[in-house]
Design a protein around this motif. Structure first.
Motif, short mmCIF file in Angstrom:
data_model
loop_
_atom_site.label_atom_id
_atom_site.label_comp_id
_atom_site.label_asym_id
_atom_site.label_seq_id
_atom_site.Cartn_x
_atom_site.Cartn_y
_atom_site.Cartn_z
N LEU A 10 6.98 -5.26 -5.25
CA LEU A 10 5.99 -4.29 -4.79
C LEU A 10 5.95 -3.07 -5.71
O LEU A 10 4.88 -2.51 -5.98
CB LEU A 10 6.29 -3.86 -3.36
N GLU A 11 7.12 -2.65 -6.16
CA GLU A 11 7.16 -1.53 -7.08
C GLU A 11 6.62 -1.94 -8.45
O GLU A 11 5.97 -1.17 -9.14
CB GLU A 11 8.59 -1.01 -7.20
N GLY A 12 6.89 -3.21 -8.83
CA GLY A 12 6.41 -3.68 -10.13
C GLY A 12 4.90 -3.77 -10.19
O GLY A 12 4.30 -3.55 -11.26
N MET A 13 4.24 -4.09 -9.05
CA MET A 13 2.79 -4.26 -9.09
C MET A 13 2.06 -2.93 -9.31
O MET A 13 0.88 -2.92 -9.71
CB MET A 13 2.32 -4.91 -7.78
N LEU A 55 11.26 0.98 7.38
CA LEU A 55 11.01 0.58 8.77
C LEU A 55 10.01 -0.58 8.84
O LEU A 55 10.10 -1.43 9.73
CB LEU A 55 10.48 1.76 9.57
N THR A 56 9.07 -0.61 7.89
CA THR A 56 8.09 -1.70 7.86
C THR A 56 8.78 -3.03 7.62
O THR A 56 8.51 -4.03 8.31
CB THR A 56 7.05 -1.44 6.75
N PHE A 57 9.68 -3.07 6.64
CA PHE A 57 10.41 -4.30 6.37
C PHE A 57 11.31 -4.68 7.55
O PHE A 57 11.45 -5.86 7.88
CB PHE A 57 11.24 -4.15 5.10
N ALA A 87 0.83 -1.21 0.00
CA ALA A 87 0.00 0.00 0.00
C ALA A 87 0.86 1.26 0.00
O ALA A 87 0.60 2.22 -0.74
CB ALA A 87 -0.93 -0.02 1.21
N LEU A 88 1.93 1.23 0.82
CA LEU A 88 2.85 2.37 0.82
C LEU A 88 3.50 2.54 -0.55
O LEU A 88 3.71 3.66 -1.03
CB LEU A 88 3.93 2.17 1.89
#
Length: 573
Positions: free
Chosen positions: A139-142, A83-85, A28-29
């Motif tokens: 995530l960037e690809g989606m 930070l999430t990862f 989402a981010l």
């Protein structure tokens, strides 16, 4: 499905949920981050098409202000995603760390030390993967359809070129995976086996050095290393080659986008600003596909690491009670105990039963490979019975919560080893040392004066690469560790194997003191002097009880022709 497998699967599902939940939040981010990545191309498009034509400084200032705000927000979201990862990796490792360590310990006890060592390494590698840039590429690809929609909005030809370019990069990524997956897996496995083999052999460095085996071992290691390196080089070569092709095609496609934009500008079908903006957006669109091709091996390695962790937990995750049990003073009962070692068909312990009351020393004797050491491991819950059970004051010793069980039990295994730490910490079982209890245990083991003569006394560091102790010194310190806290159940497997007369006398005094204190003492030994301390004798032969009862009555029934041949070397079983 067994309860152990059910617990392991619950644990694995919890770990998977942690990963999926963190990934969904990061995804989402990434959507907002992708939108904010349009800040620079849109700014350049507006500058070319609005500011330059209108010559308006106010418009330029407003665009610059909005672009600056967008970039600041972009940086904040990038930091939050990182930070999430980091939090996801920390949560996953914290949740799996102790269960994996317990499973690895169980695997080591049951002969899977190589697998256990590798999986502990895998857990650390998973944390590193989750905090690396490789995990962000998908995530960037989606969210690339956002870039694609903007390109179609600028001109359909930009969008079509982007679709074709992305399709080519995806195809190259699949080809790269197809060419390298098998080789990468084989290379990793070969490296793991080679390192494990070397580590195992280095434990016997004295024998290797004394008998001149190093050249022969070096040739064997070199052969296996060359094989592993060849596989790794072949996989890396193919992967790097495919990545080079992908990188060249990506740059070529950017040139194609710029050329297409120039043609559209010449024909009057697009503005100069759209040409610049489309080129930058095309670069942003193709970057995740390029990154995926480069980091695909990291995903394969992480997937293999997770698979090994999952298999270890499902195979070796022990079902133990989690609620501490108070100290016990009841009898030891062995009820129809059967044990079949993993990978074997024949039972080592064959349906034995007996009972020992508190305040008793039980001597266990028998020939080598009779099952004595296996019985000792079962008594302290280090192995799980195949059938039947062992109970202390009615509580199953295998299921007993380990912390409270450890306070009840002292164990001196046949193979003595001290952990990396000081003598004080080893005697205190690596916990917070109680000085009085440490000294009391050392005095009972007859090792207090010997420790006082060491360079730093109780603070002398021992373990791998530390102060070297003799076999007898190690055994007596390990005996003090077993006696620490005056346990109610003491199991000693060949406790006098490396002891001199003085050490053996101290051992016998300690055993009698523990018995007089109401403890149950089980001792496996071959020297008659030690067995003279026993109140009861249990004779094991081929995993079965041959004789059991008071020492005098058992000895009286064992005529020379029926006496078991007690080995003098303490063979493990």
């Amino acid at each position: 499905m067994t309860s152990r497998q059910s617990d392991a699967r619950t644990l694995i599902k919890a770990g998977r949920r942690t990963f999926v939940a963190g990934l969904a939040y990061a995804a989402a981010l990434s959507g907002f981050i992708t939108l904010l990545q349009l800040t620079v191309p849109i700014f350049m498009l507006q500058v070319h098409d609005r500011v330059i034509n209108s010559r308006s400084y106010d418009t330029l200032a407003m665009l610059a202000l909005l672009a600056g705000f967008g970039l600041i927000l972009y940086g904040i979201l990038e930091y939050i995603r990182a930070l999430t990862f980091q939090a996801m990796a920390g949560t996953l490792v914290r949740r799996l760390n102790l269960p994996t360590l317990e499973a690895a310990l169980t695997a080591s006890v049951e002969g899977g030390a190589v697998k256990a060592t590798q999986v502990l390494r895998d857990l650390s590698d998973l944390r590193g993967f989750l905090t690396s840039s490789a995990v962000m590429a998908p995530l960037e690809g989606m969210w690339c359809p956002i870039f694609l929609a903007v390109l179609f909005a600028l001109h359909p030809y930009y969008g079509l070129l982007a679709v074709v370019s992305a399709g080519i990069l995806v195809a190259l990524g699949l080809l790269s995976d197809m060419f390298t997956r098998r080789l990468t897996k084989e290379a990793n496995q070969a490296h793991i086996e080679n390192i494990s083999r070397i580590s195992a052999n280095l434990r016997y460095s004295e024998a290797i050095e004394a008998m001149g085996m190093l050249p022969n071992l070096a040739r064997r290691w070199r052969t296996s290393q060359v094989h592993a390196a060849d596989l790794s080089n072949m996989a890396n070569g193919r992967g790097r080659g495919m990545h080079a092709v992908t990188r060249v095609l990506r740059l070529t496609m950017q040139i194609g986008a710029l050329s297409l934009g120039a043609s559209l500008v010449i024909e009057g079908d697009a503005s100069p600003g759209s040409m610049i903006g489309a080129t930058i957006i095309m670069s942003r669109l193709l970057a995740p596909f390029d990154s995926l091709t480069d980091n695909w091996r990291s995903w394969i390695a992480a997937s293999s690491a997770w698979q090994r962790v999952r298999e270890l937990l499902e195979t070796y995750h022990a079902h133990r009670d989690t609620f501490p049990t108070p100290p016990s003073e009841g009898p030891l009962e062995v009820d129809n105990l059967i044990f079949i070692a993993q990978g074997r068909d024949l039972a080592v312990i064959k349906n034995i039963s007996f009972r020992v009351e508190p305040g008793t020393i039980l001597g266990v004797v028998g020939p080598s490979a009779a099952g004595k050491s296996t019985l000792a491991r079962l008594m302290v819950g280090a192995a799980k019975p195949t059938s039947g059970g062992i109970y202390l004051d009615g509580h199953n010793v295998y299921l007993w919560e380990r912390g409270s069980f450890g306070e009840m039990v002292g164990y001196l295994p046949q193979s003595v080893s001290l952990l990396d730490g000081t003598i004080r910490e080893n005697i205190a079982r690596m916990g917070e040392p109680d000085p009085r209890a440490v000294i009391e245990a050392a005095r009972m083991a007859g090792v207090h004066e010997m420790i006082g003569r060491l360079p730093l006394g109780y603070d002398t560091p021992v373990g791998d690469g530390r102060f070297t102790l003799s076999g007898g010194q190690k055994q007596r310190i390990a005996l003090a560790r077993a006696l620490y806290g005056r346990p109610r159940f003491l199991v000693l497997d060949e406790p006098n194997a490396n002891l001199d007369a003085e050490g053996e006398a101290a051992l016998m005094r300690a055993m009698r003191a523990m018995r007089d204190d109401g403890a149950i003492v089980v001792v496996i030994a071959h020297r008659p002097a030690i067995m003279e301390c026993a109140d009861k004798l249990l004779v094991l032969q081929d995993g079965r009880i041959s004789q059991f009862g008071d020492r005098t009555s058992v000895v009286a029934t064992l005529t020379p022709s029926r006496k078991p041949k007690l080995s003098t070397a303490g063979g493990a079983a």
